[in-house]
Motif scaffolding. Structure first.
Motif, short mmCIF file in Angstrom:
data_model
loop_
_atom_site.label_atom_id
_atom_site.label_comp_id
_atom_site.label_asym_id
_atom_site.label_seq_id
_atom_site.Cartn_x
_atom_site.Cartn_y
_atom_site.Cartn_z
N ASP A 17 -3.65 3.08 -5.69
CA ASP A 17 -2.71 3.26 -6.80
C ASP A 17 -1.31 2.81 -6.40
O ASP A 17 -0.61 2.13 -7.17
CB ASP A 17 -2.67 4.73 -7.24
N MET A 18 -0.89 3.18 -5.19
CA MET A 18 0.42 2.80 -4.70
C MET A 18 0.51 1.29 -4.53
O MET A 18 1.53 0.67 -4.83
CB MET A 18 0.69 3.51 -3.38
N THR A 23 2.90 -3.86 -6.10
CA THR A 23 2.65 -5.31 -6.24
C THR A 23 2.44 -5.71 -7.70
O THR A 23 1.89 -6.77 -7.98
CB THR A 23 1.42 -5.71 -5.42
N ALA A 24 2.89 -4.88 -8.63
CA ALA A 24 2.65 -5.15 -10.05
C ALA A 24 3.21 -6.50 -10.49
O ALA A 24 2.63 -7.17 -11.36
CB ALA A 24 3.27 -4.03 -10.90
N ALA A 25 4.32 -6.92 -9.89
CA ALA A 25 4.95 -8.17 -10.29
C ALA A 25 4.55 -9.34 -9.41
O ALA A 25 5.07 -10.45 -9.56
CB ALA A 25 6.47 -8.01 -10.27
N SER A 26 3.62 -9.13 -8.49
CA SER A 26 3.26 -10.19 -7.54
C SER A 26 1.78 -10.15 -7.22
O SER A 26 1.36 -9.47 -6.27
CB SER A 26 4.09 -10.05 -6.26
N PRO A 27 0.96 -10.88 -7.98
CA PRO A 27 -0.47 -10.95 -7.67
C PRO A 27 -0.73 -11.49 -6.26
O PRO A 27 -1.72 -11.11 -5.63
CB PRO A 27 -1.00 -11.91 -8.73
N ALA A 33 -2.30 -8.00 0.50
CA ALA A 33 -2.45 -6.65 1.00
C ALA A 33 -3.92 -6.23 0.99
O ALA A 33 -4.40 -5.58 1.92
CB ALA A 33 -1.62 -5.68 0.16
N LEU A 34 -4.65 -6.61 -0.06
CA LEU A 34 -6.07 -6.28 -0.12
C LEU A 34 -6.85 -7.01 0.97
O LEU A 34 -7.80 -6.45 1.55
CB LEU A 34 -6.63 -6.62 -1.50
N GLU A 216 6.94 0.92 0.03
CA GLU A 216 7.03 -0.53 0.19
C GLU A 216 6.55 -0.95 1.58
O GLU A 216 5.77 -1.89 1.74
CB GLU A 216 8.47 -0.99 -0.03
N ARG A 217 7.01 -0.23 2.59
CA ARG A 217 6.62 -0.56 3.96
C ARG A 217 5.14 -0.30 4.19
O ARG A 217 4.47 -1.02 4.93
CB ARG A 217 7.48 0.24 4.95
N THR A 218 4.62 0.76 3.57
CA THR A 218 3.21 1.09 3.73
C THR A 218 2.31 -0.04 3.27
O THR A 218 1.29 -0.35 3.90
CB THR A 218 2.88 2.37 2.94
N ILE A 219 2.70 -0.69 2.17
CA ILE A 219 1.91 -1.82 1.66
C ILE A 219 2.18 -3.08 2.47
O ILE A 219 1.27 -3.84 2.81
CB ILE A 219 2.24 -2.06 0.18
N ALA A 220 3.45 -3.31 2.81
CA ALA A 220 3.82 -4.55 3.50
C ALA A 220 3.13 -4.70 4.84
O ALA A 220 2.81 -5.81 5.27
CB ALA A 220 5.34 -4.61 3.67
N LYS A 221 2.89 -3.59 5.53
CA LYS A 221 2.27 -3.72 6.85
C LYS A 221 0.83 -4.22 6.75
O LYS A 221 0.33 -4.88 7.66
CB LYS A 221 2.35 -2.41 7.63
#
Length: 343
Positions: A17-18, A23-27, A33-34, A216-221
Motif C-alpha cells: 500500500d505504501m 509511486t502513484a505519479a511514477s509507474p 521497486a517491485l 520515501e526511503r523505505t521504497i527507494a532502497k
C-alpha cells in the motif's frame, strides 16, 4: 535466531500500500521497486548462522559468549528487532571484532516472549533478567547498550552493578522525539486493544511505526537494490540487513504500554521519574564511568533524545549505519573498544 517467516517486508500488505502511494505519479519507480522486492524475496540465503554458545541463562534470555581474553563486556541490544545486528555477518560483526581486540564480549539474547510474559515491562527486564545475569560474573562487567537496550543498560548502571556503561543511539529524553510523539501515540492507541487481548505487541506494529518515519526511503532502497549487481558486497549486505529488519520477536504487552505511554508519552526517564531496583535512574549521577555515541542523522532515535552525558561522541552515520555501515569501524567500533579497555 529470530527468523522472518517470509523473505519480504513485514507486514507485506502495508508495504505494498505504501509503495502504491509513494509511486502513484511514477509507474517507472513502481516497476523498479517491485523488481527490487522480487529480487530480494528470491535471493538465495546462506545457511543459518550458528549462534554463539549460551554462557548464562535467565528464563527465556541467554547471555551468549563470543570469547576473548580481556574484560567482560555485556552488549545489551534493544528489545525491538533481533540482537544479531551486533553480529550481522562474519565480515561485519562488532561482537566478533571486539573479541579480537582484547575484550571478552557477551551478547544478551532476550529470547522470544510468550503471552505468559505479558506483565513483564521494561523495568522488570532490568530487575528480573539483566541484573541477575550481571550478578553471575565474579567482578562487575562493562555494559554496552544499543537503542532501547541502552536505556535498560543505563538503568542497570544506576544500581552500581557494573564497572562502566557505553550507550549507542540510546533514547533517554523522549520529549526529544518532538512531533513524532503524536504519531507514535496514535499508532499505539490503535494497536493497544488488540495487543492487550493477546498479551503481546507483534513486530508488525513496531515496523509500521518505523516505516512512517520515512516512507520515501523505505521504497527507494528497494528500487536501488533492483539495480545492484547480484552477489556483490552491497547486494549481500542489503539482504543481511533487511532480513534482520524484517525479523524479530514480539514485545510483552507491558513493555509496549510502558514504552509508548510512560516513556514516549510521559517522558518518564527524561523527567527523572524512573526508578529501577530501588534507584532513581539519573544519567548524570552514575556511580561508574559512562560514554554515549550519538548519531546526528538518526531517523529512529533523534539526537535530541540523547542522555547528553559529559562524555558524548557525535557521529555522522545513521541509527543502523553506525553499527554495520562502511564507516562503522572507524566511527564507532574503534573508539568504543578504546573506551572499554580504559574505562
Amino acid at each position: 535466531m529470530h527468523d522472518a517467516p517470509q523473505h519480504g517486508p513485514r507486514p507485506l500488505p502495508l508495504f505494498l500500500d505504501m509503495l502504491r502511494e509513494q509511486t502513484a505519479a511514477s509507474p517507472e519507480r513502481r516497476a523498479a521497486a517491485l523488481a527490487g522486492l522480487k529480487a530480494y524475496q528470491e535471493a538465495p540465503r546462506a545457511r543459518k548462522r550458528r549462534l554463539a554458545p549460551a554462557r548464562f541463562r535467565r528464563g527465556r534470555a541467554r547471555l551468549r559468549d563470543y570469547g576473548g581474553t580481556g574484560r567482560p563486556v555485556i552488549f545489551v541490544p534493544s528489545l525491538i528487532n533481533p540482537p544479531f545486528i551486533l553480529d550481522l555477518a562474519p565480515q561485519n560483526s562488532l561482537l566478533r571484532w571486539c573479541s579480537e581486540q582484547g575484550l571478552h564480549p557477551y551478547l544478551l539474547d532476550w529470547g522470544d516472549p510468550t503471552p505468559a510474559d505479558r506483565d513483564l515491562d521494561a523495568t522488570a527486564h532490568v530487575e528480573r533478567i539483566l541484573l541477575p545475569l550481571i550478578a553471575r560474573f565474579d567482578a562487575p562487567p562493562l555494559l554496552v547498550g544499543y537503542c532501547l537496550g541502552g536505556t535498560l543498560a543505563l538503568a542497570a548502571a544506576a544500581t552500581g552493578a557494573v564497572a562502566g556503561v557505553a550507550l549507542i543511539a540510546t533514547p533517554w529524553h523522549f520529549a526529544g522525539f518532538s512531533g513524532g510523539r503524536l504519531a507514535i501515540g496514535e499508532l499505539w492507541g490503535a494497536a493497544k486493544p488488540s495487543c492487550a487481548a493477546i498479551g503481546l505487541v507483534p513486530m508488525e506494529v513496531l515496523q509500521t511505526g518505523f516505516w512512517r518515519l520515512d516512507p520515501e526511503r523505505t521504497i527507494a532502497k528497494y528500487e536501488a537494490f533492483g539495480r545492484m549487481e547480484p552477489g556483490s558486497a552491497g547486494w549481500q549486505g542489503f539482504i543481511a540487513l533487511e532480513d534482520w529488519a524484517n525479523a524479530g520477536a514480539p514485545l510483552p504487552y507491558a513493555v509496549g504500554r510502558q514504552v509508548f505511554e510512560d516513556f514516549v508519552g510521559g517522558d518518564l526517564t527524561g523527567t527523572g521519574g524512573w526508578r529501577v531496583a530501588g534507584h532513581t535512574v539519573d544519567p548524570h549521577t552514575l556511580p561508574c564511568p559512562s560514554v554515549e555515541f550519538v548519531s546526528l542523522t538518526d531517523r529512529i532515535v533523534p539526537k535530541e533524545s540523547a542522555a547528553d552525558l559529559a562524555d558524548r561522541r557525535d557521529l555522522g552515520s545513521g541509527h543502523v549505519g553506525m553499527i554495520v555501515g562502511g564507516r562503522a569501524r572507524a566511527q564507532l567500533w574503534e573508539p568504543l573498544a578504546d573506551w572499554l579497555k580504559h574505562a
